[in-house]
Scaffold this motif. Structure first.
Motif, PDB file in Angstrom:
ATOM      1  N   LYS A  88      10.356  10.979  -6.588  1.00 48.92           N
ATOM      2  CA  LYS A  88      10.205  10.940  -5.288  1.00 48.92           C
ATOM      3  C   LYS A  88      11.090  11.573  -4.081  1.00 48.92           C
ATOM      4  CE  LYS A  88      10.927   7.444  -2.349  1.00 48.92           C
ATOM      5  NZ  LYS A  88      11.441   5.698  -2.198  1.00 48.92           N
ATOM      6  N   LYS A  89      12.160  12.032  -4.860  1.00 43.48           N
ATOM      7  CA  LYS A  89      13.115  12.945  -4.031  1.00 43.48           C
ATOM      8  C   LYS A  89      12.812  14.097  -4.016  1.00 43.48           C
ATOM      9  CE  LYS A  89      16.608   9.645  -3.828  1.00 43.48           C
ATOM     10  NZ  LYS A  89      15.590   8.490  -3.918  1.00 43.48           N
ATOM     11  N   GLY A  90      11.789  14.852  -4.571  1.00 44.97           N
ATOM     12  CA  GLY A  90      11.387  16.110  -4.495  1.00 44.97           C
ATOM     13  C   GLY A  90      12.067  16.939  -5.786  1.00 44.97           C
ATOM     14  N   ILE A 105      12.835  20.745  -4.372  1.00 39.03           N
ATOM     15  CA  ILE A 105      11.999  21.077  -3.442  1.00 39.03           C
ATOM     16  C   ILE A 105      12.159  20.062  -2.095  1.00 39.03           C
ATOM     17  CG2 ILE A 105       9.670  21.604  -2.715  1.00 39.03           C
ATOM     18  CD1 ILE A 105      10.091  23.247  -5.101  1.00 39.03           C
ATOM     19  N   ASP A 106      12.507  20.813  -0.948  1.00 45.98           N
ATOM     20  CA  ASP A 106      12.264  20.031   0.254  1.00 45.98           C
ATOM     21  C   ASP A 106      11.023  19.411   0.570  1.00 45.98           C
ATOM     22  OD1 ASP A 106      14.314  19.819   2.353  1.00 45.98           O
ATOM     23  OD2 ASP A 106      12.589  20.371   3.625  1.00 45.98           O
ATOM     24  N   LYS A 107      11.156  18.670   1.229  1.00 47.31           N
ATOM     25  CA  LYS A 107       9.560  17.881   1.703  1.00 47.31           C
ATOM     26  C   LYS A 107       8.996  18.463   2.863  1.00 47.31           C
ATOM     27  CE  LYS A 107      12.115  14.295   4.431  1.00 47.31           C
ATOM     28  NZ  LYS A 107      12.641  13.024   4.627  1.00 47.31           N
ATOM     29  N   GLY A 111       2.516  21.617   0.637  1.00 45.41           N
ATOM     30  CA  GLY A 111       2.186  20.601  -0.509  1.00 45.41           C
ATOM     31  C   GLY A 111       2.973  19.306  -0.172  1.00 45.41           C
ATOM     32  N   CYS A 112       3.953  19.322   0.562  1.00 47.98           N
ATOM     33  CA  CYS A 112       4.843  17.952   0.965  1.00 47.98           C
ATOM     34  C   CYS A 112       4.451  17.623   2.333  1.00 47.98           C
ATOM     35  CB  CYS A 112       6.151  18.208   0.854  1.00 47.98           C
ATOM     36  SG  CYS A 112       6.581  18.836  -0.817  1.00 47.98           S
ATOM     37  N   CYS A 115       1.911  14.993   3.819  1.00 44.90           N
ATOM     38  CA  CYS A 115       2.360  13.739   4.185  1.00 44.90           C
ATOM     39  C   CYS A 115       3.535  13.367   4.941  1.00 44.90           C
ATOM     40  CB  CYS A 115       2.580  12.953   2.681  1.00 44.90           C
ATOM     41  SG  CYS A 115       0.929  12.739   1.497  1.00 44.90           S
ATOM     42  N   HIS A 116       4.353  14.550   4.895  1.00 48.24           N
ATOM     43  CA  HIS A 116       5.744  14.247   5.421  1.00 48.24           C
ATOM     44  C   HIS A 116       5.786  15.053   6.992  1.00 48.24           C
ATOM     45  CE1 HIS A 116       8.132  12.362   2.436  1.00 48.24           C
ATOM     46  NE2 HIS A 116       7.148  13.006   1.600  1.00 48.24           N
ATOM     47  N   PRO A 121       6.055   8.758   6.471  1.00 48.80           N
ATOM     48  CA  PRO A 121       5.098   9.453   5.588  1.00 48.80           C
ATOM     49  C   PRO A 121       3.851   8.755   5.064  1.00 48.80           C
ATOM     50  CG  PRO A 121       7.165   8.769   4.255  1.00 48.80           C
ATOM     51  CD  PRO A 121       7.064   8.229   5.911  1.00 48.80           C
ATOM     52  N   LYS A 122       2.611   9.676   4.837  1.00 48.64           N
ATOM     53  CA  LYS A 122       1.452   9.077   4.758  1.00 48.64           C
ATOM     54  C   LYS A 122       1.344   8.587   3.387  1.00 48.64           C
ATOM     55  CE  LYS A 122      -1.490  12.069   7.752  1.00 48.64           C
ATOM     56  NZ  LYS A 122      -1.924  13.134   7.643  1.00 48.64           N
ATOM     57  N   ARG A 123       0.825   7.539   2.990  1.00 44.36           N
ATOM     58  CA  ARG A 123       0.747   6.788   1.704  1.00 44.36           C
ATOM     59  C   ARG A 123      -0.185   7.648   0.712  1.00 44.36           C
ATOM     60  NH1 ARG A 123       4.493   3.481   0.980  1.00 44.36           N
ATOM     61  NH2 ARG A 123       5.528   2.934   2.817  1.00 44.36           N
ATOM     62  N   PRO A 148      -0.545  12.039  -5.122  1.00 34.86           N
ATOM     63  CA  PRO A 148       0.547  10.853  -5.273  1.00 34.86           C
ATOM     64  C   PRO A 148       0.525  10.268  -6.526  1.00 34.86           C
ATOM     65  CG  PRO A 148      -1.108  10.321  -3.840  1.00 34.86           C
ATOM     66  CD  PRO A 148      -1.652  11.485  -4.136  1.00 34.86           C
ATOM     67  N   SER A 168       6.485   2.687  -2.946  1.00 33.09           N
ATOM     68  CA  SER A 168       4.857   2.513  -3.164  1.00 33.09           C
ATOM     69  C   SER A 168       4.846   3.810  -3.735  1.00 33.09           C
ATOM     70  CB  SER A 168       4.446   2.407  -1.644  1.00 33.09           C
ATOM     71  OG  SER A 168       4.780   3.737  -0.887  1.00 33.09           O
ATOM     72  N   THR A 172       5.086  12.713  -7.233  1.00 29.22           N
ATOM     73  CA  THR A 172       3.910  13.448  -6.834  1.00 29.22           C
ATOM     74  C   THR A 172       3.503  14.496  -7.895  1.00 29.22           C
ATOM     75  OG1 THR A 172       5.258  14.653  -5.535  1.00 29.22           O
ATOM     76  CG2 THR A 172       3.756  13.434  -4.168  1.00 29.22           C
TER      77      THR A 172
HETATM   78  C1  HEC Z   1       0.683  11.608  -0.855  1.00 27.98           C
HETATM   79  C2  HEC Z   1       1.509  11.734   0.105  1.00 27.98           C
HETATM   80  C3  HEC Z   1       2.989  12.241  -0.153  1.00 27.98           C
HETATM   81  C4  HEC Z   1       3.169  13.705  -0.731  1.00 27.98           C
HETATM   82  C5  HEC Z   1       2.012  14.707  -1.092  1.00 27.98           C
HETATM   83  C6  HEC Z   1       4.569  13.863  -0.766  1.00 27.98           C
HETATM   84  N1  HEC Z   1       5.235  12.676  -0.553  1.00 27.98           N
HETATM   85 FE1  HEC Z   1       7.112  12.399  -0.448  1.00 27.98          FE
HETATM   86  N2  HEC Z   1       6.736  10.373   0.217  1.00 27.98           N
HETATM   87  C7  HEC Z   1       5.652   9.625   0.554  1.00 27.98           C
HETATM   88  C8  HEC Z   1       5.982   8.367   0.743  1.00 27.98           C
HETATM   89  C9  HEC Z   1       4.679   7.388   1.095  1.00 27.98           C
HETATM   90  C10 HEC Z   1       7.125   8.382   0.706  1.00 27.98           C
HETATM   91  C11 HEC Z   1       7.724   6.897   0.884  1.00 27.98           C
HETATM   92  C12 HEC Z   1       7.782   6.143  -0.306  1.00 27.98           C
HETATM   93  C13 HEC Z   1       8.229   4.869  -0.337  1.00 27.98           C
HETATM   94  O1  HEC Z   1       9.068   4.526   0.422  1.00 27.98           O
HETATM   95  O2  HEC Z   1       7.897   4.086  -1.284  1.00 27.98           O
HETATM   96  C14 HEC Z   1       7.921   9.555   0.347  1.00 27.98           C
HETATM   97  C15 HEC Z   1       9.198   9.630   0.196  1.00 27.98           C
HETATM   98  C16 HEC Z   1       9.789  10.714  -0.124  1.00 27.98           C
HETATM   99  C17 HEC Z   1      11.197  11.031  -0.211  1.00 27.98           C
HETATM  100  C18 HEC Z   1      12.380   9.826   0.093  1.00 27.98           C
HETATM  101  C19 HEC Z   1      12.465   9.491   1.628  1.00 27.98           C
HETATM  102  C20 HEC Z   1      12.429  10.200   2.493  1.00 27.98           C
HETATM  103  O3  HEC Z   1      11.340  10.286   3.438  1.00 27.98           O
HETATM  104  O4  HEC Z   1      13.505  11.158   2.393  1.00 27.98           O
HETATM  105  C21 HEC Z   1      11.616  12.431  -0.367  1.00 27.98           C
HETATM  106  C22 HEC Z   1      12.907  12.964  -0.564  1.00 27.98           C
HETATM  107  C23 HEC Z   1      10.311  12.891  -0.535  1.00 27.98           C
HETATM  108  N3  HEC Z   1       9.082  12.093  -0.365  1.00 27.98           N
HETATM  109  C24 HEC Z   1       9.995  14.037  -0.893  1.00 27.98           C
HETATM  110  C25 HEC Z   1       8.625  14.760  -0.990  1.00 27.98           C
HETATM  111  C26 HEC Z   1       8.651  16.261  -1.742  1.00 27.98           C
HETATM  112  C27 HEC Z   1       9.687  17.156  -1.903  1.00 27.98           C
HETATM  113  C28 HEC Z   1       7.119  16.371  -1.741  1.00 27.98           C
HETATM  114  C29 HEC Z   1       6.263  17.493  -2.065  1.00 27.98           C
HETATM  115  C30 HEC Z   1       6.735  18.250  -3.504  1.00 27.98           C
HETATM  116  C31 HEC Z   1       6.542  15.129  -1.043  1.00 27.98           C
HETATM  117  N4  HEC Z   1       7.523  14.272  -0.912  1.00 27.98           N
HETATM  118  C32 HEC Z   1       5.238  15.042  -1.336  1.00 27.98           C
HETATM  119  C33 HEC Z   1       4.069  10.393   0.242  1.00 27.98           C
HETATM  120  C34 HEC Z   1       4.215  11.713  -0.046  1.00 27.98           C
END
Ligand code: HEC
Length: 280
Positions: A88-90, A105-107, A111-112, A115-116, A121-123, A148, A168, A172
């Motif tokens: 989840k942290k990338g 990887i930064d959000k 590809g990130c 949603c971000h 962020p989109k679910r 996701p 949730s 990814t």
């Molecule tokens: C399908 C949509 C989706 C994609 C694609 C996605 N994320 Fe997320 N990301 C989310 C959601 C939704 C949350 C919040 C999850 C939660 O709080 O349960 C989240 C949370 C995070 C967080 C921690 C909360 C924050 O906002 O700092 C990080 C870091 C993060 N994502 C990094 C990434 C990275 C890096 C990528 C690409 C490799 C990525 N995400 C791809 C939906 C996505």
């Protein structure tokens, strides 16, 4: 006259047919290309689903070795350019390329951001929004899907595990497939369409020329020959073998010539009796 009618009739027809065929082919190619790309995206999305489903058991049991094996095997597949599982942290947790593992990887990366992009962020993402196309470092065109991996009741309940139920999204999956087969198919399609357009052009222009020649030019040529023969004072009754308007025209011309001849002979006989100065 024959050649000028010829060119005046055939050149616009050929131009119109060429323009029409090219426009239709370009349109058709665009549609087919769009459909093929959509099909390819759907195919990649299905593949990512399969990967997530087949790794689910290993994830539930926190069996990192099996998971890493599965990901390596998928990476060996012919068309697969890359496959990574992010937490989840990338952080890249699993990848067939050992150098990638543990990279962060930064959000804001491609590809990130899908949603971000917003504050929240989109679910979930639609199939088309999950996809991105790019050229990778080895110069291959890649179609990648970021899917996701959701938290499920079993993940947060699992005895060994630490995901709390409030999360949730656990991470990814990023999988990229080569676009080469698609490009090959599109290239083939393009060549076939060019051949097909050429064939249609030649056939249509040929058929139009033949028809015009048979139905228009030939009768006009006969009529021309017929009218020209009247100059030699001997317009016969042998009308050219034509039908329709051209035959009417030939008859009218014949009638007119006969009438002119009649008038001429009348004048001639008057000339014979009266002095010339009275006539003017
Ligand atoms: C399908 C949509 C989706 C994609 C694609 C996605 N994320 Fe997320 N990301 C989310 C959601 C939704 C949350 C919040 C999850 C939660 O709080 O349960 C989240 C949370 C995070 C967080 C921690 C909360 C924050 O906002 O700092 C990080 C870091 C993060 N994502 C990094 C990434 C990275 C890096 C990528 C690409 C490799 C990525 N995400 C791809 C939906 C996505």
């Amino acid at each position: 006259m024959f050649s000028s009618i010829n060119s005046r009739a055939i050149v616009p027809v050929a131009c119109a047919v060429t323009g029409f065929v090219i426009a239709c082919c370009v349109l058709l190619y665009t549609f087919v290309k769009d459909d093929l790309i959509k099909g390819e995206i759907q195919h990649a999305a299905d593949l990512s689903d399969t990967v997530i489903k087949s790794t689910r058991y290993a994830m539930l049991h926190d069996d990192r070795e099996t998971l890493s094996n599965i990901i390596s095997s998928i990476g060996e597949q012919n068309q697969v350019e890359h496959v990574r599982i992010f937490n989840k942290k990338g952080l890249i947790m699993f990848s067939p390329d050992s150098q990638e593992v543990n990279q962060f990887i930064d959000k804001s990366a491609a590809g990130c951001t899908e949603c971000h992009a917003g504050a929240e962020p989109k679910r979930s993402l639609g199939t088309m929004a999950k996809a991105r196309q790019f050229t990778n470092s080895s110069g291959n065109d890649v179609l990648a899907i970021t899917a996701p991996i959701y938290n499920e009741a079993e993940c947060s309940n699992a005895a060994c595990h630490f995901h709390d139920a409030g999360q949730s999204l656990l991470g990814t999956l990023d999988i990229g497939v080569s676009q080469d087969p698609l490009k090959r198919t599109l290239g083939q399609l393009k060549n076939r369409m060019i051949m097909f357009s050429g064939m249609i052009l030649v056939l249509t222009v040929g058929a139009v020329c033949a028809l015009l020649y048979r139905q228009v030019f030939l009768p006009i040529k006969l009529l021309t020959d017929f009218t020209e023969s009247s100059e030699s004072d001997s317009l016969g009754t042998d009308l050219p073998e034509v039908s329709g308007e051209i035959a009417q025209l030939a008859k009218a011309f014949q009638k007119m010539t006969n009438r002119v001849q009649e008038l001429e002979s009348q004048l001639q006989s008057k000339d014979d009796v009266s002095p010339p100065n009275l006539r003017s």
